[in-house]
Design a protein around this motif. Sequence first.
Motif, PDB file in Angstrom:
ATOM      1  N   ALA A   5      -3.257  30.636  18.011  1.00  0.00           N
ATOM      2  CA  ALA A   5      -2.237  29.610  18.225  1.00  0.00           C
ATOM      3  C   ALA A   5      -0.879  30.290  18.357  1.00  0.00           C
ATOM      4  O   ALA A   5      -0.448  31.012  17.469  1.00  0.00           O
ATOM      5  N   ILE A   6      -0.216  30.039  19.463  1.00  0.00           N
ATOM      6  CA  ILE A   6       1.074  30.652  19.762  1.00  0.00           C
ATOM      7  C   ILE A   6       2.121  29.545  19.816  1.00  0.00           C
ATOM      8  O   ILE A   6       2.041  28.654  20.664  1.00  0.00           O
ATOM      9  N   SER A   7       3.097  29.587  18.923  1.00  0.00           N
ATOM     10  CA  SER A   7       4.178  28.604  18.927  1.00  0.00           C
ATOM     11  C   SER A   7       5.173  28.998  20.010  1.00  0.00           C
ATOM     12  O   SER A   7       5.700  30.111  20.017  1.00  0.00           O
ATOM     13  N   ASN A  35      -9.675  31.468  18.116  1.00  0.00           N
ATOM     14  CA  ASN A  35      -8.474  30.820  18.630  1.00  0.00           C
ATOM     15  C   ASN A  35      -7.216  31.528  18.120  1.00  0.00           C
ATOM     16  O   ASN A  35      -7.115  31.864  16.952  1.00  0.00           O
ATOM     17  N   ASN A  53       2.203  24.281  20.412  1.00  0.00           N
ATOM     18  CA  ASN A  53       1.228  25.365  20.341  1.00  0.00           C
ATOM     19  C   ASN A  53       0.567  25.578  21.689  1.00  0.00           C
ATOM     20  O   ASN A  53       0.226  24.615  22.382  1.00  0.00           O
ATOM     21  N   LYS A  94       9.115  22.971  19.999  1.00  0.00           N
ATOM     22  CA  LYS A  94       8.055  23.982  19.978  1.00  0.00           C
ATOM     23  C   LYS A  94       6.700  23.281  19.976  1.00  0.00           C
ATOM     24  O   LYS A  94       6.517  22.251  19.325  1.00  0.00           O
ATOM     25  N   PRO A 141       0.689  36.289  17.332  1.00  0.00           N
ATOM     26  CA  PRO A 141       1.272  35.325  18.277  1.00  0.00           C
ATOM     27  C   PRO A 141       2.496  35.877  19.025  1.00  0.00           C
ATOM     28  O   PRO A 141       2.669  35.617  20.217  1.00  0.00           O
ATOM     29  N   ARG A 198       5.606  26.999  27.669  1.00  0.00           N
ATOM     30  CA  ARG A 198       4.148  26.792  27.694  1.00  0.00           C
ATOM     31  C   ARG A 198       3.734  26.223  29.045  1.00  0.00           C
ATOM     32  O   ARG A 198       2.761  26.682  29.649  1.00  0.00           O
ATOM     33  N   ASN A 241      -2.802  27.246  22.554  1.00  0.00           N
ATOM     34  CA  ASN A 241      -4.014  27.747  21.917  1.00  0.00           C
ATOM     35  C   ASN A 241      -4.862  28.468  22.947  1.00  0.00           C
ATOM     36  O   ASN A 241      -5.221  27.882  23.971  1.00  0.00           O
TER      37      ASN A 241
END
Length: 170
Positions: free
Chosen positions: A64-66, A62, A120, A118, A151, A72, A122
Motif C-alpha cells: 500500500a502506497i500513500s 500487497n 492508497n 492522500k 512505499p 495516483r 495498492n
Amino acid sequence: MARNTKRDVERTRAHIELGAAKLRAGGDPQIADTLEALLQPYGYRLLVVDRAPARDGQNDMNLAISVAEPLRAAILAEADRTESNLSAVLTDGLQRALDGKWTPPPASRARRNSGIVKVNLNVPVDADTLKSLRAKLPEMTGRLGYKVTPPQIALSWLVQEFGLEEQLND
C-alpha cells in the motif's frame, strides 16, 4: 468521482437504445448490435481490457502506497497508456533498490494542512523481494543518510519510471 443516480442511468440507457435503433434503421446493424450489447447484464465489461498478469501471483504481497490522489491517477493512466503491469514494474524497482542498482531519493513531504488528499495505491509485488528489502532497510537507511521505506521506494520508482517527477510536487 460523481455518482450516477437512477435517473442518470435510465437516461443513458434510453439514449443508447435510441442510438441503436437509429443506427439499425440507418443501415449500421453491427454498431447497433454493439450498443445493445452494452445494455446487457455486465455489458460494461466490453469497455474494459482484460489483462493477463505478467506473473502468476502465487507469491505476491500487497504493498500500500500513500500518494496524492492526482498522482495516483497519473500513475494508473501512464501504466494503462504504456500497457505496463504495475506489479512487474514495481517488483523490478524494488529488486533494483535491493541490489544497489538504483538509489531511491529522499522522500518529499507535503506541507501540513496543505489540503492534499492522500489515497492508497495498492500494488501486489513479489513477497520474497519485499521481505528481503524490508530486512535490508536499516542498512540502506544508514548508508543513504535518510530513512527509506518500501512505499517510499515504490513511489519514487513509479514516478521515475513513468516520467512523473513534475507531478510529485503538485
